[in-house]
Scaffold this active site. Structure first.
Site, mmCIF file in Angstrom:
data_model
loop_
_atom_site.group_PDB
_atom_site.id
_atom_site.type_symbol
_atom_site.label_atom_id
_atom_site.label_comp_id
_atom_site.label_asym_id
_atom_site.label_seq_id
_atom_site.Cartn_x
_atom_site.Cartn_y
_atom_site.Cartn_z
ATOM 1 N N LYS A 88 0.830 -1.207 0.000
ATOM 2 C CA LYS A 88 0.000 0.000 0.000
ATOM 3 C C LYS A 88 0.865 1.258 0.000
ATOM 4 O O LYS A 88 0.640 2.188 -0.766
ATOM 5 C CB LYS A 88 -0.910 0.001 1.232
ATOM 6 C CG LYS A 88 -1.538 1.365 1.553
ATOM 7 C CD LYS A 88 -2.162 1.379 2.944
ATOM 8 C CE LYS A 88 -2.701 2.737 3.336
ATOM 9 N NZ LYS A 88 -1.670 3.732 3.655
ATOM 10 N N ASN A 89 1.884 1.288 0.883
ATOM 11 C CA ASN A 89 2.672 2.525 1.027
ATOM 12 C C ASN A 89 3.565 2.791 -0.183
ATOM 13 O O ASN A 89 4.001 3.921 -0.385
ATOM 14 C CB ASN A 89 3.498 2.485 2.320
ATOM 15 C CG ASN A 89 2.601 2.614 3.560
ATOM 16 O OD1 ASN A 89 1.463 3.069 3.464
ATOM 17 N ND2 ASN A 89 3.103 2.219 4.710
ATOM 18 N N CYS A 103 -5.631 8.629 8.089
ATOM 19 C CA CYS A 103 -5.828 8.298 9.506
ATOM 20 C C CYS A 103 -5.295 9.427 10.373
ATOM 21 O O CYS A 103 -4.196 9.921 10.136
ATOM 22 C CB CYS A 103 -5.062 7.022 9.851
ATOM 23 S SG CYS A 103 -5.742 5.554 9.094
ATOM 24 N N ARG A 154 0.854 15.710 11.918
ATOM 25 C CA ARG A 154 1.605 15.118 10.819
ATOM 26 C C ARG A 154 2.017 16.269 9.906
ATOM 27 O O ARG A 154 1.425 16.508 8.864
ATOM 28 C CB ARG A 154 0.671 14.163 10.082
ATOM 29 C CG ARG A 154 1.390 13.086 9.297
ATOM 30 C CD ARG A 154 0.375 12.435 8.417
ATOM 31 N NE ARG A 154 -0.378 11.394 9.078
ATOM 32 C CZ ARG A 154 -0.121 10.110 8.943
ATOM 33 N NH1 ARG A 154 0.901 9.714 8.250
ATOM 34 N NH2 ARG A 154 -0.887 9.212 9.507
ATOM 35 N N GLN A 171 8.542 19.685 6.259
ATOM 36 C CA GLN A 171 9.741 19.212 5.557
ATOM 37 C C GLN A 171 9.523 19.189 4.039
ATOM 38 O O GLN A 171 10.447 19.449 3.270
ATOM 39 C CB GLN A 171 10.135 17.812 6.045
ATOM 40 C CG GLN A 171 10.560 17.772 7.499
ATOM 41 C CD GLN A 171 11.761 18.654 7.788
ATOM 42 O OE1 GLN A 171 12.812 18.521 7.190
ATOM 43 N NE2 GLN A 171 11.581 19.592 8.712
ATOM 44 N N ASP A 183 3.829 1.082 11.963
ATOM 45 C CA ASP A 183 2.578 0.509 11.456
ATOM 46 C C ASP A 183 2.326 -0.910 11.973
ATOM 47 O O ASP A 183 1.223 -1.432 11.821
ATOM 48 C CB ASP A 183 2.574 0.486 9.922
ATOM 49 C CG ASP A 183 2.171 1.838 9.328
ATOM 50 O OD1 ASP A 183 1.833 2.755 10.100
ATOM 51 O OD2 ASP A 183 2.190 1.972 8.091
ATOM 52 N N ARG A 211 -9.179 0.651 3.737
ATOM 53 C CA ARG A 211 -8.229 1.577 3.100
ATOM 54 C C ARG A 211 -6.897 0.899 2.820
ATOM 55 O O ARG A 211 -6.172 1.319 1.923
ATOM 56 C CB ARG A 211 -7.971 2.799 4.005
ATOM 57 C CG ARG A 211 -9.013 3.891 3.925
ATOM 58 C CD ARG A 211 -8.517 5.177 4.568
ATOM 59 N NE ARG A 211 -7.126 5.397 4.207
ATOM 60 C CZ ARG A 211 -6.126 5.522 5.080
ATOM 61 N NH1 ARG A 211 -6.373 5.472 6.373
ATOM 62 N NH2 ARG A 211 -4.893 5.707 4.678
#
Length: 423
Positions: free
Chosen positions: A22-23, A116, A121, A125, A305, A397
């Site tokens: 997913k990431n 989420c 967050r 940067q 995670d 998700r």
């Protein structure tokens, strides 16, 4: 609204095959728009985030076709349009369109992303990197406007914190910039290597992915390619945890062991018996688990995670243990839900303290975010009786076919429509 019903305490046996990451996927899709012809991504997981990104692509006039885990992305007729609200705001990973549209069009308007809620967050940067490359940034009430009056020019950028998102966004923004960009204190996650592999196949010149210094030499154009996505290490860790908790012999396929070494090391410490193959992990039945202390760290440390999915397993272990999440210290919404099921866990400042073993009993619980949802599914598999999980859209998700995968190894789990309105 949907809910999951898990009737627990059933032994699990058989095999589960892990989907594409997913990431990786949520960064590869925006990266693909930098090509001037069709990009084909294989192994794309069938998850909600992918459909959300496809909708965003379609709004940019990018042609897409998604079938059998193959996503075709044709950006030939892509247009630069402002995307201040809507889908782009509902999905955290959509912030990769900032770097991608900046690179492709020299401009962009992007609504600040969701996803989420895991505490603050910041995207400071990302903004710092874009500014260093020569972009002008305006932020009005969470709508970010990007412009490059004089084009983008390569430079040296030092990341104040190790951030996967900021590292990828900086790579996307610098891939067509004039000259050389050096990204120092870069994140080292496998998903970054995956994105760089795609971009290099497309014609980019990027070195150092997987180390903390990445060097990008700007190129003028990028072309379409085929690319297969790496397996999802978080999904692998999630299913391995379920196999340890309830397995009578479960094989997890399509796993790159090196990507989850920190996680596997903790299971070894707990006394779990596993056979690690070339691309699979076989989990033997495990009892008398020992309690451990866990500290999440940037890759290659223990992944934040996997902090929530492993927590129900610690509930079964003997002794007292702690979890310190140094990435998202506020990632604790799963704890009251586990306690409702009979766990003995306290949140003490930034430390989660667990005493085990305790017996879990089915209850009505809510998945407040994606990995909390995975945690509650595993807790439901362990518990006596019936667990009802709401907030299922958070789980969908990031986990493709979770009901089918677990049912195939013997879990009693089903998804049903929830007629009760959310409070």
């Amino acid at each position: 609204m949907k809910k999951l019903i898990v009737r627990g305490n059933k032994p699990l046996t058989g095999e589960i095959t892990i989907s594409g990451a997913k990431n990786s996927t949520v960064a590869l899709i925006p990266a693909a728009i930098l090509a001037d012809s069709e990009v084909v991504l294989e192994g794309v997981p069938d998850i909600q985030d992918v459909y959300s990104l496809i909708e965003i692509l379609n709004e940019f006039n990018v042609k897409t076709h998604f079938e059998n885990n193959v996503l075709r992305i044709d950006p030939t007729d892509m247009v630069s349009i402002p995307m201040p609200t809507g889908k782009i705001q509902s999905l955290r990973a959509s912030y990769y369109f900032m770097g991608a549209t900046l690179s492709k069009f020299g401009e962009g308007v992007i609504g600040l992303p969701g996803g989420c809620f895991l505490g603050p967050r910041p995207i400071d940067q990302h903004i710092k990197a874009f500014t260093a490359l020569g972009a002008e940034i305006e932020d009005e009430f969470g709508v970010i406007t990007l412009a490059t009056p004089n084009g983008l020019t390569g430079t040296r950028i030092y990341m104040d914190v190790v951030s996967v998102g900021a590292t990828i966004n900086t790579i996307l923004a610098s891939v067509k910039a004039k000259g050389k960009t050096t990204i120092e204190n870069a994140a080292r996650e496998p998903e970054i290597i995956d994105v760089v592999t795609l971009l290099n196949k497309m014609g980019a010149k990027i070195r150092g992915a997987g180390t903390n210094v990445i060097r990008v030499e700007g190129v003028e154009e990028l072309h379409g390619v085929n690319h297969t996505i790496i397996p999802d290490r978080i999904e692998a860790g999630t299913y391995i945890t379920a196999a340890v908790a309830m397995g009578q012999g479960v094989k997890i396929n399509n796993v790159i062991f090196e990507h989850i070494e920190g996680f596997i090391a903790k299971l070894d410490e707990m006394g779990v018996k596993m056979d690690v193959g070339e691309d699979s992990v076989y989990v033997h039945p495990s009892d008398n688990l020992k309690m451990v202390n866990i500290k999440t760290l940037p890759y290659p440390g223990f992944a934040t995670d996997l902090q929530q999915p492993i927590t129900p397993l610690l509930v079964l272990a003997h002794g007292e243990g702690t979890i310190m999440d140094t990435i998202y210290p506020q990632r604790t919404k799963h704890i009251p839900e586990l306690n409702r099921m009979g766990a003995d866990i306290k949140v003490d400042g930034d430390i989660i303290r667990i005493t085990g073993p305790t017996k879990l009993t089915g209850a009505q619980v809510k998945a407040s975010d994606l990995r909390a949802g995975a945690c509650l599914v595993i807790a439901g598999l362990i518990a006596e009786g019936e667990t009802v999980i709401t907030g299922v859209e958070n789980i969908l998700r990031g986990y493709a076919n979770i009901v089918e995968n677990l049912s195939a190894v013997g879990a009693d789990i089903e998804m049903v429509e929830d007629d009760q309105p959310e409070e």
